[in-house]
Scaffold this motif. Structure first.
Motif, PDB file in Angstrom:
ATOM      1  N   TRP A 187      36.122  52.446  35.639  1.00 35.91           N
ATOM      2  CA  TRP A 187      35.432  51.230  35.161  1.00 35.91           C
ATOM      3  C   TRP A 187      34.157  51.600  34.425  1.00 35.91           C
ATOM      4  CZ3 TRP A 187      30.709  48.891  35.998  1.00 35.91           C
ATOM      5  CH2 TRP A 187      30.595  47.545  35.658  1.00 35.91           C
ATOM      6  N   GLU A 221      35.071  39.312  34.826  1.00 39.54           N
ATOM      7  CA  GLU A 221      35.337  40.037  36.057  1.00 39.54           C
ATOM      8  C   GLU A 221      35.046  39.167  37.270  1.00 39.54           C
ATOM      9  OE1 GLU A 221      34.023  44.456  34.369  1.00 39.54           O
ATOM     10  OE2 GLU A 221      32.581  43.187  35.413  1.00 39.54           O
ATOM     11  N   VAL A 277      35.375  45.484  41.861  1.00 43.03           N
ATOM     12  CA  VAL A 277      35.242  44.722  40.622  1.00 43.03           C
ATOM     13  C   VAL A 277      36.629  44.561  40.023  1.00 43.03           C
ATOM     14  CG1 VAL A 277      34.182  44.586  38.352  1.00 43.03           C
ATOM     15  CG2 VAL A 277      32.915  45.631  40.246  1.00 43.03           C
ATOM     16  N   THR A 318      38.938  43.192  37.052  1.00 40.56           N
ATOM     17  CA  THR A 318      39.002  42.686  35.684  1.00 40.56           C
ATOM     18  C   THR A 318      40.078  41.612  35.636  1.00 40.56           C
ATOM     19  OG1 THR A 318      38.304  44.812  34.774  1.00 40.56           O
ATOM     20  CG2 THR A 318      39.393  43.272  33.270  1.00 40.56           C
ATOM     21  N   GLN A 341      40.504  34.655  32.451  1.00 44.03           N
ATOM     22  CA  GLN A 341      39.229  34.777  31.754  1.00 44.03           C
ATOM     23  C   GLN A 341      38.839  33.472  31.068  1.00 44.03           C
ATOM     24  OE1 GLN A 341      39.393  38.149  29.094  1.00 44.03           O
ATOM     25  NE2 GLN A 341      39.957  39.569  30.743  1.00 44.03           N
TER      26      GLN A 341
END
Length: 402
Positions: free
Chosen positions: A154, A355, A366, A368, A374
């Motif tokens: 990441w 995220e 974390v 994504t 999103q």
């Protein structure tokens, strides 16, 4: 190819359990490698053979079908870190940091963890094994080890575009004026290589070939830590496929003798502990290992220990993977993450751009979000039946309804 990682609180006998599993598998015809990521380097002591820590990454053949390996960080990290370290030393030199201090500042943190992951990847991808058994460090170090590939990848994904853009836009003359040297191509290639390798390691660790087995003793403090470990491993996407309860005393009343108070007390406490283990880890196969009269050292003694175990699962049994999933609902989407034994009071959720940051106790992952999520907003979350459910609804500003 199967990969089984053994971990547990320090002192519960995970090295002995991992070695016994490897010996039993090898003697059943499964070509097996047992390797250790534990800096205590006790695997060789348990097997009764000198493995050493500087063997150059070459497994030692112990008997037909069984090999063992101790990790050698300096050998595995090689020149790739030295290239990056030289660049960091040059940067620190430009700002006047003492050379000795700079050398300490640029030592690779977690070098043994990175080395262990790279060696595991190499053995899985190119080794002749049917089974790789990994004797991991105690739980805290193991959780850090297993979370490292995803976390490091990441960070590297965000570092690489910035560094490439910097080199394109900042001319050497401007860099000289700023007084800070730019990373050259060798540095970028080293970082790019780490990123690729960490992604490969993460695919191995979270794939259908890999599982974790928790080793514990039937004591309240140990059981409590093992419960937290199961939750944390699930947070990072790892499958626990069995629990090994180690060092269970024989029944104090065996042989028709009147049990003494000390043994009777331990028997009662361990039986209570076994009940708690069965309740806590319901649904997982349980292996009960008796406390033998002698310390199991060497392949033959380890084989006897494995033979004395009660319960368990086949070492080559397929892994049942229940990882992160996204479901469509009438209102939007539902993100589901297995978190066994988790309570709402232990959890933290934070939306950060594209995220979702999930925190359980002191552990954080974390995530994504997929492209559909999103464009959504979080409407709520709940924890029930060992599952974290996060509800998403479309953001009307970027995804109008209808």
């Amino acid at each position: 190819m199967r990969v089984i990682l053994f971990t547990g609180k320090g002192g519960v006998g995970k090295t002995t359990t991992a070695a016994a599993t490897a010996v039993r598998a090898a003697r059943a015809g499964v070509k097996t490698l047992v390797m250790s990521t534990d800096p205590a380097h006790s695997l060789g002591d348990t097997l009764g053979v000198p493995l050493g820590a500087g063997g150059g990454g070459v497994p030692v053949d112990l008997e037909p079908g069984l090999s063992a390996l101790q990790i050698s960080p300096p050998h595995l990290l090689g020149e790739s870190w030295r290239v990056v370290q030289d660049y960091l030393l040059a940067v620190l030199d430009t700002v006047g940091v003492d050379a000795v201090v700079a050398e300490e500042l640029t030592r690779l943190p977690g070098a043994e963890e990175v080395a262990a992951l790279l060696e595991l990847r190499a053995q899985v991808e190119s080794g002749p094994w049917d089974l790789v058994v990994v004797d991991c460090a105690p739980t805290a170090e193991t959780l850090r080890l297993l979370a490292l590939p995803e976390a490091l990848a990441w960070h590297l994904e965000r570092l690489l575009p910035a560094q490439r853009g910097l080199i394109r836009t900042l001319r050497p003359a401007a860099a000289a004026a700023a007084g800070v040297p730019l990373p050259d191509q060798a540095v970028l290639e080293a970082v790019t290589g780490w990123h690729r390798q960490m992604r490969q390691v993460h695919r191995i660790l979270t794939g259908d070939q890999t599982s974790v087995r928790l080793v514990l003793t039937p004591e309240r403090v140990v059981i409590a830590e093992s419960r937290r470990t199961w939750t944390s491993l699930s947070l990072y996407g790892f499958v626990v496929d069995a629990v090994v309860v180690n060092r269970v005393f024989p029944d104090a009343a065996e042989g028709g003798r009147e049990p003494d108070a000390w043994r009777a007390s331990w028997n009662a406490a361990q039986q209570d502990g076994l009940v708690e283990v069965r309740e806590s880890f319901a649904g997982l196969p349980l292996v009960v290992t008796p406390y033998l009269s002698t310390e199991p050292i060497g392949a033959d003694a380890l084989a006897d220990l494995a033979q004395a175990q009660d319960g368990g699962t086949e070492v080559l049994a397929p892994v049942v993977h229940r990882g992160l999933a996204v479901e469509r609902t009438d209102e939007g989407f539902l993100l589901v993450l297995p978190l066994p034994l988790a309570h709402a009071s232990d959890l933290g959720l934070q939306r950060r751009d594209d995220e979702l940051v999930v925190t359980v106790g002191e552990h954080r992952r974390v995530l994504t979000l997929p492209s559909a999520l999103q464009r959504c907003v979080v409407e709520g979350a709940s924890v029930r039946d060992g599952l974290l459910r996060v509800r998403f609804v479309p953001d009307e500003e970027v995804w109008p309804r209808g």
